[in-house]
Design a protein around this motif. Structure first.
Motif, PDB file in Angstrom:
ATOM      1  N   MET A 137      36.148  57.829  34.416  1.00 22.74           N
ATOM      2  CA  MET A 137      37.433  56.956  34.768  1.00 22.74           C
ATOM      3  C   MET A 137      37.669  56.951  36.263  1.00 22.74           C
ATOM      4  N   VAL A 138      37.336  58.019  36.931  1.00 30.01           N
ATOM      5  CA  VAL A 138      37.534  57.733  38.464  1.00 30.01           C
ATOM      6  C   VAL A 138      36.594  56.849  38.830  1.00 30.01           C
ATOM      7  N   SER A 139      35.489  56.832  38.676  1.00 24.56           N
ATOM      8  CA  SER A 139      34.511  55.777  38.922  1.00 24.56           C
ATOM      9  C   SER A 139      34.973  54.526  38.827  1.00 24.56           C
ATOM     10  N   LEU A 140      35.481  54.391  37.355  1.00 22.83           N
ATOM     11  CA  LEU A 140      35.659  53.013  36.783  1.00 22.83           C
ATOM     12  C   LEU A 140      37.013  52.636  38.048  1.00 22.83           C
ATOM     13  N   VAL A 141      37.781  53.309  38.279  1.00 17.13           N
ATOM     14  CA  VAL A 141      39.167  52.779  39.150  1.00 17.13           C
ATOM     15  C   VAL A 141      38.536  52.747  40.613  1.00 17.13           C
ATOM     16  N   ARG A 142      37.706  53.368  41.054  1.00 18.83           N
ATOM     17  CA  ARG A 142      37.108  53.337  42.413  1.00 18.83           C
ATOM     18  C   ARG A 142      36.343  52.107  42.651  1.00 18.83           C
ATOM     19  N   GLU A 143      35.643  51.595  41.396  1.00 15.90           N
ATOM     20  CA  GLU A 143      34.524  50.244  41.704  1.00 15.90           C
ATOM     21  C   GLU A 143      35.139  49.420  42.415  1.00 15.90           C
ATOM     22  N   PRO A 144      34.465  48.802  43.424  1.00 17.13           N
ATOM     23  CA  PRO A 144      35.443  47.807  44.306  1.00 17.13           C
ATOM     24  C   PRO A 144      35.621  46.465  43.350  1.00 17.13           C
ATOM     25  N   VAL A 145      34.689  46.112  42.606  1.00 15.54           N
ATOM     26  CA  VAL A 145      34.972  45.074  41.657  1.00 15.54           C
ATOM     27  C   VAL A 145      36.229  45.133  40.730  1.00 15.54           C
ATOM     28  N   ASN A 146      36.404  46.386  40.188  1.00 12.71           N
ATOM     29  CA  ASN A 146      37.852  46.627  39.413  1.00 12.71           C
ATOM     30  C   ASN A 146      39.071  46.614  40.348  1.00 12.71           C
ATOM     31  N   MET A 147      38.734  47.441  41.286  1.00 11.11           N
ATOM     32  CA  MET A 147      40.034  47.306  42.449  1.00 11.11           C
ATOM     33  C   MET A 147      40.498  45.856  42.765  1.00 11.11           C
ATOM     34  N   VAL A 148      39.394  45.077  43.066  1.00 14.89           N
ATOM     35  CA  VAL A 148      39.639  43.653  43.405  1.00 14.89           C
ATOM     36  C   VAL A 148      40.348  42.966  42.308  1.00 14.89           C
ATOM     37  N   ILE A 149      39.690  43.270  41.149  1.00 11.52           N
ATOM     38  CA  ILE A 149      40.541  42.574  40.048  1.00 11.52           C
ATOM     39  C   ILE A 149      41.994  43.079  39.736  1.00 11.52           C
ATOM     40  N   VAL A 150      42.207  44.245  39.608  1.00  6.79           N
ATOM     41  CA  VAL A 150      43.594  44.797  39.791  1.00  6.79           C
ATOM     42  C   VAL A 150      44.425  44.138  40.719  1.00  6.79           C
ATOM     43  N   THR A 151      44.048  44.123  42.246  1.00  8.94           N
ATOM     44  CA  THR A 151      44.814  43.783  43.305  1.00  8.94           C
ATOM     45  C   THR A 151      45.299  42.332  43.157  1.00  8.94           C
ATOM     46  N   ALA A 152      44.242  41.373  42.681  1.00 12.69           N
ATOM     47  CA  ALA A 152      44.305  39.993  42.533  1.00 12.69           C
ATOM     48  C   ALA A 152      45.425  39.852  41.381  1.00 12.69           C
ATOM     49  N   LEU A 153      45.403  40.603  40.231  1.00  7.16           N
ATOM     50  CA  LEU A 153      46.251  40.269  39.186  1.00  7.16           C
ATOM     51  C   LEU A 153      47.492  40.754  39.409  1.00  7.16           C
ATOM     52  N   VAL A 154      47.603  41.595  40.399  1.00  4.27           N
ATOM     53  CA  VAL A 154      49.323  42.336  40.815  1.00  4.27           C
ATOM     54  C   VAL A 154      49.527  41.049  41.806  1.00  4.27           C
ATOM     55  N   MET A 155      48.928  40.536  42.635  1.00  4.45           N
ATOM     56  CA  MET A 155      49.529  39.465  43.464  1.00  4.45           C
ATOM     57  C   MET A 155      49.796  38.328  42.639  1.00  4.45           C
ATOM     58  N   LEU A 156      48.921  38.017  41.598  1.00  8.59           N
ATOM     59  CA  LEU A 156      49.516  36.733  40.870  1.00  8.59           C
ATOM     60  C   LEU A 156      50.672  37.078  40.175  1.00  8.59           C
ATOM     61  N   GLY A 157      50.757  38.033  39.985  1.00  8.01           N
ATOM     62  CA  GLY A 157      52.036  38.635  39.189  1.00  8.01           C
ATOM     63  C   GLY A 157      53.244  38.462  39.910  1.00  8.01           C
ATOM     64  N   PHE A 158      53.037  38.469  41.295  1.00  3.43           N
ATOM     65  CA  PHE A 158      54.238  38.247  41.956  1.00  3.43           C
ATOM     66  C   PHE A 158      54.330  36.804  42.638  1.00  3.43           C
ATOM     67  N   GLY A 159      53.390  35.897  42.035  1.00  2.00           N
ATOM     68  CA  GLY A 159      53.334  34.742  42.457  1.00  2.00           C
ATOM     69  C   GLY A 159      52.580  34.403  43.949  1.00  2.00           C
ATOM     70  N   TRP A 160      52.075  35.267  44.213  1.00  2.00           N
ATOM     71  CA  TRP A 160      51.009  34.960  45.349  1.00  2.00           C
ATOM     72  C   TRP A 160      49.776  34.392  45.065  1.00  2.00           C
ATOM     73  N   ASN A 161      49.134  33.906  46.050  1.00  3.91           N
ATOM     74  CA  ASN A 161      47.733  33.412  46.049  1.00  3.91           C
ATOM     75  C   ASN A 161      47.155  33.373  47.257  1.00  3.91           C
ATOM     76  N   LEU A 162      45.875  32.775  47.413  1.00  6.63           N
ATOM     77  CA  LEU A 162      45.121  33.088  48.569  1.00  6.63           C
ATOM     78  C   LEU A 162      45.785  32.579  50.198  1.00  6.63           C
ATOM     79  N   ASP A 163      46.481  31.601  49.881  1.00 12.98           N
ATOM     80  CA  ASP A 163      47.299  31.077  51.078  1.00 12.98           C
ATOM     81  C   ASP A 163      48.325  31.873  51.407  1.00 12.98           C
ATOM     82  N   SER A 164      48.744  33.007  50.569  1.00 10.41           N
ATOM     83  CA  SER A 164      49.915  33.917  51.001  1.00 10.41           C
ATOM     84  C   SER A 164      49.485  34.934  52.064  1.00 10.41           C
TER      85      SER A 164
END
Length: 390
Positions: A173-200
């Motif tokens: 589970m720790v490896s799953l959370v620390r994997e760069p691809v999974n971290m990026v997906i979570v970060t991007a989804l959180v940003m989209l949840g706040f209405g942010w995009n790449l231009d932000s």
């Protein structure tokens, strides 16, 4: 246009094959893989996710991938004896862990990006979440269950099962959370949840991420060329197993598309290409962990020596052939994209792969030996099958 792009991709793969001579050890190739999975791929997925609009329909994508994995696992369990692989053997357990797994990062994502665009890549990345849960957690639990079942059968000692499984699952589970691809997906989804995009993002950060994402396709294609390694041992058997895997995946894609008649061409190709990803390396990692436990048991004389839970050599050979096998299929799909837009064409190709997988075994089983009458022959083993086909 698609054909020209395919030719350019094949050229990069061939360059990678030529570069293989420059690699003196496995660590150098591992370094290239780390750059892809830790930098280029996460950056590409991050950019793609921030450019799409998330809706509730996308939440079903991980579930679809998980359903596909489970169906492939059940199909492998039922069909492996038909390939001469004895049920409940080390070979059977090894193949059952590998065939249902998917590794789209190295074998699928670069081509989705180049042929279908960033929006399709973002959808593929979300779909892969379900596959990750299956590969990292469910297959690990299955591997450990097989190990402890065999150990109890040999020795009857299961005192450490709960503690060991709990500890190793926590590490996973720790490896799953620390994997760069999974971290990026979570970060991007959180940003989209706040209405942010790449231009932000600040301009310097946007530029850095975009530049890193540009590296992915050429690096992956060169890596495929450098990683290709063919071994004659068990090659015929592995080729048949991968053909069976590809054929069943095509049929499942065709079945899915019949229930989604209004799908766009990009969605159709994505549904066909994603299941054709190469086998994942994670099942091999689980097998290696089990092999290490068995070595400890042997050193402590905790049970009798016998057949191992998994055959690591068979797993490595399967992984070595799976990547180029899947790459050729995916490139062919995109090169003939109009043909695959019709679901029955996809089903026809799937049946063709199943025939390729079945015919050699049927011929070997039905062919009478010289000087003997035609009689019903017993099931043949893997070694006998490979000897007949050679």
């Amino acid at each position: 246009m698609a054909l020209q792009k395919t030719i350019s991709f094949i050229l990069l793969i061939l360059i990678g094959v030529l570069l293989k001579k420059k690699l003196k050890d496995k660590e150098q190739l591992g370094g290239v893989k780390i750059l892809i999975l830790s930098i280029a791929l996460p950056a590409t997925i991050f950019v793609a996710l921030l450019k799409i609009k998330i809706d509730s329909s996308l939440l079903f994508l991980p579930l679809l991938a998980l359903v596909f994995n489970v169906i492939m696992l059940l199909a492998a369990r039922f069909m492996l004896p038909q390939f001469g692989i004895r049920k409940d053997s080390a070979d059977s357990r090894t193949i059952m862990l590998l065939l249902p797994s998917l590794a789209p990062g190295l074998s699928c994502f670069p081509f989705i990006l180049e042929y279908l665009g960033e929006e399709s890549l973002a959808r593929a990345a979300l779909t892969d979440v379900g596959n990750k849960v299956f590969v990292l957690i469910l297959l690990y639990l299955l591997a450990m269950q097989w190990y402890y079942t065999r150990r109890r059968r040999l020795q009857g000692d299961d005192n450490t099962e709960a503690v060991s499984t709990k500890s190793r699952l926590k590490d996973l589970m720790v490896s799953l959370v620390r994997e760069p691809v999974n971290m990026v997906i979570v970060t991007a989804l959180v940003m989209l949840g706040f209405g942010w995009n790449l231009d932000s993002l600040p301009l310097f950060l946007q530029d850095s991420v975009v530049r890193m994402s540009v590296l992915m396709t050429p690096m992956v294609l060169l890596f495929i060329g450098m990683a290709v390694k063919f071994q004659k041992a068990e090659m015929a058997l592995i080729f048949k197993l991968l053909s069976f895997r590809a054929g069943l995946a095509f049929l499942l894609s065709a079945l899915f598309l019949t229930f989604v008649p209004a799908a766009t061409p990009a969605a159709i190709l994505l549904a066909i290409v994603f299941p054709q990803s190469a086998c994942s390396f994670w099942p091999f990692a689980h097998m290696s962990a089990v092999s290490a436990l068995e070595s400890e048991d042997a050193a402590k004389a905790r049970h009798k020596e016998g057949e191992p839970t998994f055959q690591l050599d068979l797993a490595l050979n399967t992984l070595a052939l799976s990547l180029p096998f899947s790459t050729l299929i995916i490139l062919s799909i995109f090169s003939l994209n109009e043909f695959f837009l019709t679901s029955w064409h996809t089903a026809l190709v799937g049946l063709g792969f199943l025939v390729i997988a079945a015919v050699p075994g049927l011929y070997a089983m039905l062919r009478p030996k010289e000087g003997t009458e035609v009689k019903s022959e017993p099931k043949i083993s893997i070694r006998q099958l490979s000897e007949v086909e050679r």
